[in-house]
Design an enzyme around this catalytic site. Sequence first.
Site, PDB file in Angstrom:
ATOM      1  N   TYR A   7       0.980  -1.073   0.097  1.00 58.07           N
ATOM      2  CA  TYR A   7       0.032   0.203  -0.060  1.00 58.07           C
ATOM      3  C   TYR A   7       1.078   1.322   0.097  1.00 58.07           C
ATOM      4  O   TYR A   7       0.763   2.607  -0.549  1.00 58.07           O
ATOM      5  CB  TYR A   7      -0.975   0.237   1.505  1.00 58.07           C
ATOM      6  CG  TYR A   7      -1.483   0.860   1.475  1.00 58.07           C
ATOM      7  CD1 TYR A   7      -2.834   1.422   1.008  1.00 58.07           C
ATOM      8  CD2 TYR A   7      -1.443   2.223   2.334  1.00 58.07           C
ATOM      9  CE1 TYR A   7      -3.433   2.254   0.474  1.00 58.07           C
ATOM     10  CE2 TYR A   7      -2.155   3.523   2.402  1.00 58.07           C
ATOM     11  CZ  TYR A   7      -3.338   3.823   1.863  1.00 58.07           C
ATOM     12  OH  TYR A   7      -4.050   4.506   1.788  1.00 58.07           O
TER      13      TYR A   7
ATOM     14  N   ARG B 243       0.173   5.885  17.859  1.00 57.27           N
ATOM     15  CA  ARG B 243      -0.161   6.466  17.388  1.00 57.27           C
ATOM     16  C   ARG B 243      -0.553   7.680  17.412  1.00 57.27           C
ATOM     17  O   ARG B 243      -2.078   7.912  18.815  1.00 57.27           O
ATOM     18  CB  ARG B 243      -2.030   5.361  16.792  1.00 57.27           C
ATOM     19  CG  ARG B 243      -0.694   4.474  16.334  1.00 57.27           C
ATOM     20  CD  ARG B 243      -0.368   4.395  14.589  1.00 57.27           C
ATOM     21  NE  ARG B 243       0.031   3.047  14.481  1.00 57.27           N
ATOM     22  CZ  ARG B 243       1.439   2.503  15.119  1.00 57.27           C
ATOM     23  NH1 ARG B 243       1.821   3.141  15.817  1.00 57.27           N
ATOM     24  NH2 ARG B 243       1.620   1.084  14.411  1.00 57.27           N
TER      25      ARG B 243
END
Length: 309
Positions: free
Chosen positions: A137, A210
Amino acid sequence: MEKTDKIYVAGHRGLVGSAIVRHLEAKGYNNFVYRTSQELDLRDYHSVRNFFIEEKPDYVFLAAAKVGGIVANNEYPADFIRDNLMIQTNVIDCAYQAGVKKLLFLGSTCIYPKFAPQPMKEEYLLTGELEPTNEPYAIAKIAGIKMCQSYNRQYGTRFISVMPTNLYGPNDNFDLETSHVLPALIRKFHEAKVNDEPSVEVWGTGTPRREFLHADDLADACEFLMLNYDSSEIVNIGTGQDITIRELTELIISIVGYEGNIHFNSSKPDGTPRKLVDTSKLLNLGWKARIPLKDGLVSTYRHFASCEA
């Protein structure tokens, strides 16, 4: 970009595309063109070319992509690199052929090396190895960046590339097999609460950090950059703040109201240890995220729960 200019939002029903449409409509833009994936397969060059010839959009937001979390990226690597390369190649080339005034390409912060210094600056692109779980990706997205830059250099186009951090919000993908971590956790703990399950398993150790950006903030940034940015150099979009997966899990549990136990399965992959973007370039241009994570999670959970009811 004037209010009456024809705007094509590729991927208008997804998390990012729908947020861009909502935002632009609220700002008074009124000339949109859409096609669902059933009406227009962006992997088919001739169909995309005919669409651009027929509609002649002035501005393009390229938000269409095949996306997913660790599970999906691990199981379908060929799909991720093939579909994304085809989608972006067709849209970018046909936008050039049709004389589009400006195009915004949405990349991802997974383009940066797995062990890039934190926070990640735009210049860290291609300075190290990628995270293996989403390499196909990421390579596709890097190719999209380079394609925009190359068309700008050779053809004088105005194609810009933005790198949003981890996104969430209404119309996210909540499928446990293909979703990213935040929507997956919302679904897991919602279903565990509804089914009165005693415990829930969460992949990994909970230690990776994150950063999360609400899709409505991203949409606002995209409009801002369409109006105020013309460089071929990529731009990070984020909040400049991150939390651990464990902290995110505990926050979601408190919002959902789940009262059982959590088991972090350390035999499952963690992915990149940390993903925090340096947003100084965007801050210097005059844009800053506005939606606090907790507020965004509350509204996202309400939207999810209403759809499940």
